[in-house]
Design a protein around this motif. Structure first.
Motif, mmCIF file in Angstrom:
data_model
loop_
_atom_site.group_PDB
_atom_site.id
_atom_site.type_symbol
_atom_site.label_atom_id
_atom_site.label_comp_id
_atom_site.label_asym_id
_atom_site.label_seq_id
_atom_site.Cartn_x
_atom_site.Cartn_y
_atom_site.Cartn_z
ATOM 1 N N GLN A 25 0.309 -0.969 -0.031
ATOM 2 C CA GLN A 25 0.066 0.156 0.322
ATOM 3 C C GLN A 25 0.570 1.243 -0.256
ATOM 4 O O GLN A 25 0.713 2.494 -0.773
ATOM 5 N N LYS A 26 1.697 1.436 0.633
ATOM 6 C CA LYS A 26 3.215 2.569 0.973
ATOM 7 C C LYS A 26 3.627 3.075 -0.941
ATOM 8 O O LYS A 26 3.409 3.709 -1.033
ATOM 9 N N GLU B 20 1.721 1.833 -3.404
ATOM 10 C CA GLU B 20 1.320 2.743 -4.573
ATOM 11 C C GLU B 20 0.790 3.665 -4.362
ATOM 12 O O GLU B 20 0.786 4.084 -4.977
ATOM 13 N N ALA B 21 0.841 4.086 -2.688
ATOM 14 C CA ALA B 21 0.433 5.742 -2.700
ATOM 15 C C ALA B 21 1.658 6.177 -3.211
ATOM 16 O O ALA B 21 0.909 7.887 -3.301
ATOM 17 N N LEU B 22 2.177 5.764 -2.687
ATOM 18 C CA LEU B 22 4.219 6.437 -3.028
ATOM 19 C C LEU B 22 3.599 6.929 -4.888
ATOM 20 O O LEU B 22 3.970 7.894 -4.706
ATOM 21 N N LYS B 23 3.011 5.828 -5.716
ATOM 22 C CA LYS B 23 3.794 5.689 -6.966
ATOM 23 C C LYS B 23 2.890 7.252 -7.142
ATOM 24 O O LYS B 23 2.494 7.987 -8.487
ATOM 25 N N ALA B 24 1.512 7.495 -6.768
ATOM 26 C CA ALA B 24 0.373 7.857 -7.051
ATOM 27 C C ALA B 24 0.861 9.212 -6.441
ATOM 28 O O ALA B 24 0.292 9.671 -7.299
ATOM 29 N N LEU B 25 1.196 9.577 -5.707
ATOM 30 C CA LEU B 25 1.368 10.785 -4.880
ATOM 31 C C LEU B 25 2.434 10.919 -6.001
ATOM 32 O O LEU B 25 2.696 12.851 -6.337
ATOM 33 N N VAL B 26 3.986 10.979 -6.065
ATOM 34 C CA VAL B 26 4.797 11.278 -7.325
ATOM 35 C C VAL B 26 3.877 11.420 -8.833
ATOM 36 O O VAL B 26 4.593 12.269 -9.397
ATOM 37 N N GLY C 280 0.861 11.683 -9.443
ATOM 38 C CA GLY C 280 0.098 12.914 -9.527
ATOM 39 C C GLY C 280 -1.378 12.512 -9.912
ATOM 40 O O GLY C 280 -2.001 13.176 -9.980
ATOM 41 N N THR C 281 -1.244 10.717 -9.735
ATOM 42 C CA THR C 281 -3.211 10.753 -10.222
ATOM 43 C C THR C 281 -3.576 10.272 -8.891
ATOM 44 O O THR C 281 -4.745 10.401 -9.409
ATOM 45 N N ALA C 282 -3.367 10.762 -7.626
ATOM 46 C CA ALA C 282 -4.915 11.178 -6.774
ATOM 47 C C ALA C 282 -3.969 11.851 -5.834
ATOM 48 O O ALA C 282 -3.075 11.952 -5.619
ATOM 49 N N SER C 283 -5.313 12.326 -4.785
ATOM 50 C CA SER C 283 -4.509 13.702 -3.482
ATOM 51 C C SER C 283 -4.551 12.192 -2.658
ATOM 52 O O SER C 283 -5.133 11.221 -2.464
ATOM 53 N N GLN C 284 -3.577 12.585 -1.621
ATOM 54 C CA GLN C 284 -4.003 12.606 -0.445
ATOM 55 C C GLN C 284 -5.186 11.764 -0.071
ATOM 56 O O GLN C 284 -5.301 11.097 0.680
ATOM 57 N N ALA C 285 -6.358 12.659 -0.235
ATOM 58 C CA ALA C 285 -7.706 12.506 0.190
ATOM 59 C C ALA C 285 -8.071 11.002 -0.210
ATOM 60 O O ALA C 285 -8.924 10.334 0.211
ATOM 61 N N ASP C 286 -7.856 11.059 -1.710
ATOM 62 C CA ASP C 286 -7.955 10.324 -1.841
ATOM 63 C C ASP C 286 -7.590 8.861 -1.846
ATOM 64 O O ASP C 286 -8.446 7.853 -2.077
ATOM 65 N N ARG D 282 -9.146 5.252 -0.046
ATOM 66 C CA ARG D 282 -8.872 4.052 -0.887
ATOM 67 C C ARG D 282 -8.301 3.060 0.281
ATOM 68 O O ARG D 282 -8.762 1.761 0.241
ATOM 69 N N PHE D 283 -7.273 3.563 1.496
ATOM 70 C CA PHE D 283 -6.902 2.796 1.908
ATOM 71 C C PHE D 283 -7.941 2.425 3.417
ATOM 72 O O PHE D 283 -6.761 1.777 4.320
ATOM 73 N N ASN D 284 -8.080 3.298 3.656
ATOM 74 C CA ASN D 284 -9.168 3.222 4.418
ATOM 75 C C ASN D 284 -8.220 3.742 5.945
ATOM 76 O O ASN D 284 -8.179 3.296 6.778
#
Length: 192
Positions: free
Chosen positions: A156-157, A159-165, A167-173, A177-179
């Motif tokens: 999950q970390k 996936e989240a880091l990849k999305a943040l780098v 820019g495909t998902a916001s922190q809130a998204d 997603r990961f509850n």
């Protein structure tokens, strides 16, 4: 007033642990020793909220003395005793225990004994702090994680880091997603 200068008051503090006990014997001893006013309390020594002790400490002024029959009536631990004695000293007052003659801040010998006691307590705290620190260092060397377990799995970390780098998902998204809370994702984002 047992040799004390006029205008200096002696206050007594009597405490019993349970309702079935009586403070009368302590009050009598304190009065014989010169206590003009005795603060009486029924409270466990382990209890931190001892209202009458707080009143007694607030009543102390320059040159006054707080008197107890035994140290265990006043404090539940060495640290508690030292904190209480510090409060008494800051009021410019002295302290005496009838049964523990060495615990008498109105004499040079008593002050010396309590200073030594304070030094030993400080030394003990330092030893505990050093052992705890060494234990943490050894645990980290063995690869043990210190602190709370992570709310996110390594996957999950990633996936989240990849999305943040990307820019495909916001922190809130990502938090939804990961509850997890947005703060959890925010801490990941600060490592990017």
């Amino acid at each position: 007033m047992l040799g004390y200068a006029s205008g200096m008051a002696i206050f007594g503090y009597a405490r019993v642990s349970t309702d079935g006990q009586s403070v009368d014997a302590q009050v009598k001893q304190l009065r014989v020793a010169g206590a003009e006013k005795v603060f009486r309390e029924t409270a466990s020594g382990a209890k931190t909220d001892r209202r009458e002790l707080a009143h007694a400490l607030k009543s102390l002024g320059e040159g006054d003395t707080l008197l107890v029959t035994r140290l265990d009536r006043l404090a539940r631990s060495t640290r508690d005793l030292l904190n209480t004695l510090d409060t008494i000293a800051k009021a410019g007052a002295g302290f005496r225990s009838l049964s523990d003659t060495w615990a008498d801040t109105t004499t040079p010998h008593g002050r010396l004994m309590l200073t030594v006691l304070g030094g030993l307590a400080e030394f003990e705290r330092e030893l505990i702090r050093a052992r705890t620190s060494e234990g943490r260092a050894r645990a980290k060397e063995r690869g043990q994680h210190m602190g709370r377990p992570s709310k996110l799995t390594p996957h999950q970390k990633h996936e989240a880091l990849k999305a943040l780098v990307e820019g495909t998902a916001s922190q809130a998204d990502l938090a939804r997603r990961f509850n997890v809370s947005q703060a959890t994702i925010s801490r990941l984002d600060s490592h990017v």
